[in-house]
Design a protein around this motif. Structure first.
Motif, PDB file in Angstrom:
ATOM      1  N   GLU A  55       6.860   2.521  -2.703  1.00 57.24           N
ATOM      2  CA  GLU A  55       6.323   3.320  -1.594  1.00 57.24           C
ATOM      3  C   GLU A  55       5.610   4.572  -2.121  1.00 57.24           C
ATOM      4  O   GLU A  55       4.528   4.921  -1.648  1.00 57.24           O
ATOM      5  CB  GLU A  55       7.441   3.727  -0.625  1.00 57.24           C
ATOM      6  CG  GLU A  55       8.062   2.566   0.128  1.00 57.24           C
ATOM      7  CD  GLU A  55       9.078   1.761  -0.704  1.00 57.24           C
ATOM      8  OE1 GLU A  55       9.602   2.280  -1.722  1.00 57.24           O
ATOM      9  OE2 GLU A  55       9.322   0.602  -0.338  1.00 57.24           O
ATOM     10  N   GLN A  56       6.223   5.237  -3.099  1.00 55.27           N
ATOM     11  CA  GLN A  56       5.596   6.427  -3.691  1.00 55.27           C
ATOM     12  C   GLN A  56       4.312   6.038  -4.423  1.00 55.27           C
ATOM     13  O   GLN A  56       3.314   6.758  -4.351  1.00 55.27           O
ATOM     14  CB  GLN A  56       6.563   7.125  -4.650  1.00 55.27           C
ATOM     15  CG  GLN A  56       7.735   7.786  -3.970  1.00 55.27           C
ATOM     16  CD  GLN A  56       8.799   8.228  -4.973  1.00 55.27           C
ATOM     17  OE1 GLN A  56       9.124   7.506  -5.909  1.00 55.27           O
ATOM     18  NE2 GLN A  56       9.323   9.424  -4.754  1.00 55.27           N
ATOM     19  N   SER A  58       2.353   3.574  -3.711  1.00 58.91           N
ATOM     20  CA  SER A  58       1.338   3.301  -2.688  1.00 58.91           C
ATOM     21  C   SER A  58       0.755   4.586  -2.132  1.00 58.91           C
ATOM     22  O   SER A  58      -0.468   4.672  -1.912  1.00 58.91           O
ATOM     23  CB  SER A  58       1.936   2.466  -1.550  1.00 58.91           C
ATOM     24  OG  SER A  58       2.200   1.166  -1.994  1.00 58.91           O
ATOM     25  N   GLU A  59       1.584   5.584  -1.895  1.00 57.39           N
ATOM     26  CA  GLU A  59       1.089   6.877  -1.395  1.00 57.39           C
ATOM     27  C   GLU A  59       0.121   7.511  -2.383  1.00 57.39           C
ATOM     28  O   GLU A  59      -0.930   8.027  -1.985  1.00 57.39           O
ATOM     29  CB  GLU A  59       2.256   7.826  -1.125  1.00 57.39           C
ATOM     30  CG  GLU A  59       3.050   7.492   0.105  1.00 57.39           C
ATOM     31  CD  GLU A  59       4.229   8.441   0.319  1.00 57.39           C
ATOM     32  OE1 GLU A  59       4.190   9.575  -0.212  1.00 57.39           O
ATOM     33  OE2 GLU A  59       5.174   8.040   1.018  1.00 57.39           O
TER      34      GLU A  59
END
Length: 145
Positions: A55-56, A58-59
């Motif tokens: 998730e990080q 992707s951010e």
């Protein structure tokens, strides 16, 4: 490719989708698309190798992929066309007409200091009013051809 990896084609597809919808003036710029997608893929991989969660990663990649693509001139013109001129043309004519009006409206946009948060500024409504006037004058001079 393991569960944490995303390849170049993933980022290219995501960027192309955004450009097709909101930045049609950039959708044929293959150098921009390739360069930006490659930077995002590299950032994702680097972040993943550094131990960040998917998730990080992707951010981080999204920040690079979509940098300076939060305010769309086309979306603004399309909004004006749909809200002010939808009664004089069929629904399927709205987007093609807005695409045509994008170039016509470029001098109006040039008069504003447009940044990523421009749509939230007080100048945004003034811009929309000026765009409405510019488009109305164009229609008066040229018709809906």
């Amino acid at each position: 490719m393991n569960a944490g990896e995303k390849d170049l084609s993933y980022f290219m597809l995501r960027l192309k989708e955004l450009l097709n919808v909101s930045f049609p003036e950039l959708q044929s710029d293959s150098d921009f698309i390739t360069r930006r997608s490659r930077l995002a893929a590299n950032a994702y991989e680097g972040a993943f190798m550094s131990g960040n969660s998917p998730e990080q990663c992707s951010e981080i990649a999204d920040f690079i992929l979509f940098e300076n693509l939060s305010f769309s001139k086309f979306d603004t013109v399309f909004k004006v066309v749909c809200s002010e001129f939808d009664r004089i043309m069929a629904d399927e004519e709205l987007r093609p007409f807005a695409l045509k009006m994008l170039a016509v409206c470029e001098p109006v946009f040039a008069a504003y200091d447009i940044g990523n948060d421009f749509a939230a500024s007080s100048a945004f409504e003034l811009l929309c009013t000026e765009l409405t006037g510019t488009i109305a004058i164009w229609i008066e001079d040229h018709g809906l051809q």
